[in-house]
Design a protein around this motif. Structure first.
Motif, PDB file in Angstrom:
ATOM      1  N   VAL A 189      -9.709  -4.288  38.234  1.00 13.77           N
ATOM      2  CA  VAL A 189     -10.462  -4.873  37.124  1.00 13.77           C
ATOM      3  C   VAL A 189      -9.408  -5.493  36.219  1.00 13.77           C
ATOM      4  CG1 VAL A 189     -11.992  -4.466  35.166  1.00 13.77           C
ATOM      5  CG2 VAL A 189     -12.344  -3.223  37.306  1.00 13.77           C
ATOM      6  N   ARG A 190      -9.349  -6.817  36.248  1.00 14.70           N
ATOM      7  CA  ARG A 190      -8.259  -7.534  35.576  1.00 14.70           C
ATOM      8  C   ARG A 190      -8.444  -7.543  34.065  1.00 14.70           C
ATOM      9  NH1 ARG A 190      -7.171 -12.670  33.760  1.00 14.70           N
ATOM     10  NH2 ARG A 190      -5.072 -13.497  34.141  1.00 14.70           N
ATOM     11  N   GLY A 191      -7.389  -7.189  33.367  1.00 16.22           N
ATOM     12  CA  GLY A 191      -7.405  -7.226  31.914  1.00 16.22           C
ATOM     13  C   GLY A 191      -6.299  -8.122  31.395  1.00 16.22           C
ATOM     14  N   GLN A 192      -6.646  -9.093  30.558  1.00 16.00           N
ATOM     15  CA  GLN A 192      -5.641  -9.977  29.957  1.00 16.00           C
ATOM     16  C   GLN A 192      -5.552  -9.689  28.465  1.00 16.00           C
ATOM     17  OE1 GLN A 192      -5.550 -14.040  31.304  1.00 16.00           O
ATOM     18  NE2 GLN A 192      -4.731 -14.813  29.368  1.00 16.00           N
ATOM     19  N   LEU A 193      -4.316  -9.703  27.939  1.00 16.02           N
ATOM     20  CA  LEU A 193      -4.054  -9.425  26.535  1.00 16.02           C
ATOM     21  C   LEU A 193      -3.192 -10.515  25.931  1.00 16.02           C
ATOM     22  CD1 LEU A 193      -2.996  -5.651  26.851  1.00 16.02           C
ATOM     23  CD2 LEU A 193      -5.263  -6.525  26.250  1.00 16.02           C
ATOM     24  N   SER A 236      -5.255 -11.809  40.225  1.00 10.15           N
ATOM     25  CA  SER A 236      -4.190 -12.617  39.644  1.00 10.15           C
ATOM     26  C   SER A 236      -3.507 -11.904  38.472  1.00 10.15           C
ATOM     27  CB  SER A 236      -4.727 -13.962  39.148  1.00 10.15           C
ATOM     28  OG  SER A 236      -3.699 -14.669  38.471  1.00 10.15           O
ATOM     29  N   ALA A 237      -2.181 -11.806  38.527  1.00  8.19           N
ATOM     30  CA  ALA A 237      -1.401 -11.215  37.443  1.00  8.19           C
ATOM     31  C   ALA A 237      -0.852 -12.282  36.506  1.00  8.19           C
ATOM     32  CB  ALA A 237      -0.260 -10.377  38.015  1.00  8.19           C
ATOM     33  N   ARG A 238      -1.253 -13.532  36.732  1.00  5.14           N
ATOM     34  CA  ARG A 238      -0.763 -14.639  35.900  1.00  5.14           C
ATOM     35  C   ARG A 238      -1.705 -14.853  34.715  1.00  5.14           C
ATOM     36  NH1 ARG A 238       2.400 -19.165  37.262  1.00  5.14           N
ATOM     37  NH2 ARG A 238       2.291 -18.512  39.444  1.00  5.14           N
ATOM     38  N   PRO A 239      -1.176 -14.860  33.476  1.00  2.00           N
ATOM     39  CA  PRO A 239      -2.038 -15.106  32.316  1.00  2.00           C
ATOM     40  C   PRO A 239      -2.680 -16.483  32.391  1.00  2.00           C
ATOM     41  CG  PRO A 239       0.097 -14.219  31.635  1.00  2.00           C
ATOM     42  CD  PRO A 239       0.221 -14.574  33.088  1.00  2.00           C
ATOM     43  N   ASP A 240      -3.966 -16.556  32.046  1.00  2.00           N
ATOM     44  CA  ASP A 240      -4.696 -17.816  32.049  1.00  2.00           C
ATOM     45  C   ASP A 240      -4.757 -18.354  30.625  1.00  2.00           C
ATOM     46  OD1 ASP A 240      -6.690 -19.756  33.360  1.00  2.00           O
ATOM     47  OD2 ASP A 240      -7.810 -18.948  31.639  1.00  2.00           O
ATOM     48  N   PRO A 241      -4.268 -19.569  30.372  1.00  2.00           N
ATOM     49  CA  PRO A 241      -4.233 -20.109  28.999  1.00  2.00           C
ATOM     50  C   PRO A 241      -5.606 -20.193  28.347  1.00  2.00           C
ATOM     51  CG  PRO A 241      -2.831 -21.409  30.445  1.00  2.00           C
ATOM     52  CD  PRO A 241      -3.598 -20.486  31.333  1.00  2.00           C
ATOM     53  N   GLY A 242      -6.612 -20.600  29.122  1.00  2.00           N
ATOM     54  CA  GLY A 242      -7.958 -20.701  28.567  1.00  2.00           C
ATOM     55  C   GLY A 242      -8.503 -19.340  28.162  1.00  2.00           C
ATOM     56  N   ARG A 267      -0.006 -10.887  28.435  1.00  2.00           N
ATOM     57  CA  ARG A 267       0.083  -9.814  29.418  1.00  2.00           C
ATOM     58  C   ARG A 267      -1.159  -9.777  30.298  1.00  2.00           C
ATOM     59  NH1 ARG A 267       1.633  -4.645  25.595  1.00  2.00           N
ATOM     60  NH2 ARG A 267       3.644  -5.391  24.775  1.00  2.00           N
ATOM     61  N   VAL A 268      -0.973  -9.312  31.532  1.00  2.35           N
ATOM     62  CA  VAL A 268      -2.093  -9.074  32.439  1.00  2.35           C
ATOM     63  C   VAL A 268      -1.866  -7.739  33.128  1.00  2.35           C
ATOM     64  CG1 VAL A 268      -3.270  -9.798  34.556  1.00  2.35           C
ATOM     65  CG2 VAL A 268      -2.580 -11.512  32.871  1.00  2.35           C
ATOM     66  N   GLY A 269      -2.903  -6.915  33.195  1.00  6.34           N
ATOM     67  CA  GLY A 269      -2.843  -5.660  33.926  1.00  6.34           C
ATOM     68  C   GLY A 269      -4.063  -5.533  34.820  1.00  6.34           C
ATOM     69  N   LEU A 270      -3.878  -4.929  35.990  1.00  6.13           N
ATOM     70  CA  LEU A 270      -4.979  -4.722  36.929  1.00  6.13           C
ATOM     71  C   LEU A 270      -5.368  -3.245  36.904  1.00  6.13           C
ATOM     72  CD1 LEU A 270      -3.721  -6.894  39.934  1.00  6.13           C
ATOM     73  CD2 LEU A 270      -5.134  -7.591  37.974  1.00  6.13           C
ATOM     74  N   ARG A 271      -6.487  -2.947  36.246  1.00  7.97           N
ATOM     75  CA  ARG A 271      -6.934  -1.559  36.148  1.00  7.97           C
ATOM     76  C   ARG A 271      -7.379  -1.057  37.517  1.00  7.97           C
ATOM     77  NH1 ARG A 271      -9.985  -4.520  32.234  1.00  7.97           N
ATOM     78  NH2 ARG A 271      -9.238  -4.253  30.079  1.00  7.97           N
ATOM     79  N   PRO A 272      -6.989   0.156  37.897  1.00 11.58           N
ATOM     80  CA  PRO A 272      -7.348   0.686  39.227  1.00 11.58           C
ATOM     81  C   PRO A 272      -8.717   1.359  39.205  1.00 11.58           C
ATOM     82  CG  PRO A 272      -5.849   2.183  38.140  1.00 11.58           C
ATOM     83  CD  PRO A 272      -6.055   1.039  37.184  1.00 11.58           C
ATOM     84  N   ALA A 273      -9.769   0.583  39.379  1.00 14.57           N
ATOM     85  CA  ALA A 273     -11.129   1.101  39.260  1.00 14.57           C
ATOM     86  C   ALA A 273     -11.619   1.706  40.573  1.00 14.57           C
ATOM     87  CB  ALA A 273     -12.068  -0.012  38.822  1.00 14.57           C
TER      88      ALA A 273
END
Length: 317
Positions: A189-193, A236-242, A267-273
């Motif tokens: 579950v991708r989280g962007q900060l 994707s671990a790459r931050p998305d500008p939009g 930052r991007v983190g992939l939560r292990p759901a």
């Protein structure tokens, strides 16, 4: 204590769950080696916000019990925030009903109450004083606590859990459990900060919009962490500008001063759901004891100590 534990344990996984589990075992007198693929500062846990509150985690009753055990630890660690990275901070849990909290948390959180209009204009939710963790400080604290208890941290990429050269293995590999176990029910579950300079905000806020979009901000030493997203099955671990622009916009709608804050980092983190946390004792093909402790999603920090203690009980018999 079981004979396997006396002969040593390898904990696989260097995020907050693995580190905490290793600390609990080591402080019980077990010889522990922690195997981590990435340096502590580059794990998924390092990206976390990280507020204590059960978030997207099942089984619900067990998760709440693990969370309350963890709360006890964090309240104690918050007495030394500079060393531990844990502080007790007030803020708003938007769109969270009081009757839900009454069923499990209110007795342990005496300051919990409905928000006022001034605290959350146009919205409803709870005002709470909760543990807020600065992971940049907390993860090194856990590592130092582990080594002080006689444990060792080793950089070691694992292709098979059977590689762990100990009679007892504890699997805290998070998302990597999808391939290692293998367990295809584990998914990201991708989280962007967005991390910005703090314009003077001292309280945190977590909200959910009518369209399901999240907005939250957490004041950390020297910065403000803005979020966020919860994109299921996104790798994707790459931050998305939009996405970053949308995060800042949603947070600025809550606190206008955020709009002009200088961006420090993305930052991007992939939560292990997983549908439910897997916390159980089983065996490797060669008969050695294997304890699984993974699938915590976005609540790893919240349940880390409760799950670590249960994993230690399973490991040591």
């Amino acid at each position: 204590m079981g004979s396997e534990a006396n002969s040593g344990v390898v904990v696989v996984g260097g995020g907050v769950v693995g580190l905490t589990t290793a600390v609990v075992l080591a402080e019980r007198g077990v010889r522990v080696r922690l195997w981590t693929r990435d340096p502590v500062g580059r794990t998924t846990s390092a990206v976390a916000g990280a507020l204590w509150w059960p978030y997207r985690i099942d089984p619900r009753e067990s998760a709440r019990a693990w969370a309350l055990r963890s709360l006890e630890v964090y309240e104690e660690l918050a007495l030394r925030p500079e060393a531990t990275g844990v502080r007790m901070v007030e803020g708003v849990l938007g769109e969270t009903p009081m009757d839900e909290a009454d069923s499990w948390a209110a007795a342990r959180l005496p300051g919990l109450r409905p928000v006022t209009e001034a605290e959350y204009p146009g919205g409803w939710g709870l005002w709470a004083r909760l543990p807020l963790l600065d992971m940049a400080a907390h993860l090194p604290y856990l590592r130092e606590r582990l080594t002080a208890a006689g444990g060792a941290v080793e950089t070691h990429a694992v292709a098979d859990l059977a590689e762990a050269d100990a009679p007892l293995v504890v699997n805290c590999t998070g998302l990597a459990a999808r391939e290692l176990v293998p367990d295809p029910s584990v998914r990201p579950v991708r989280g962007q900060l967005v991390v910005v300079e703090n314009p003077g905000i001292r309280t945190w806020m977590v909200t959910t919009g009518a369209d399901g979009s999240m907005a939250y901000f957490f004041p950390q030493p020297g910065r403000l962490v803005l979020g966020g997203t919860a994109e299921e099955d996104a790798w994707s671990a790459r931050p998305d500008p939009g996405t970053a622009e949308a995060i800042v916009r949603r947070c600025a709608a809550l606190r206008p001063e955020i709009a002009d804050a200088r961006v420090l980092e993305h930052r991007v983190g992939l939560r292990p759901a997983r549908d439910a946390v897997r916390l159980e004792r089983t065996r490797l093909p060669d008969g050695r004891v294997l304890v699984h402790n993974y699938g915590h999603g976005g609540a790893g920090v919240t349940v880390a100590w409760g799950c670590a203690r249960r994993a230690a009980e399973l490991a040591t018999g």
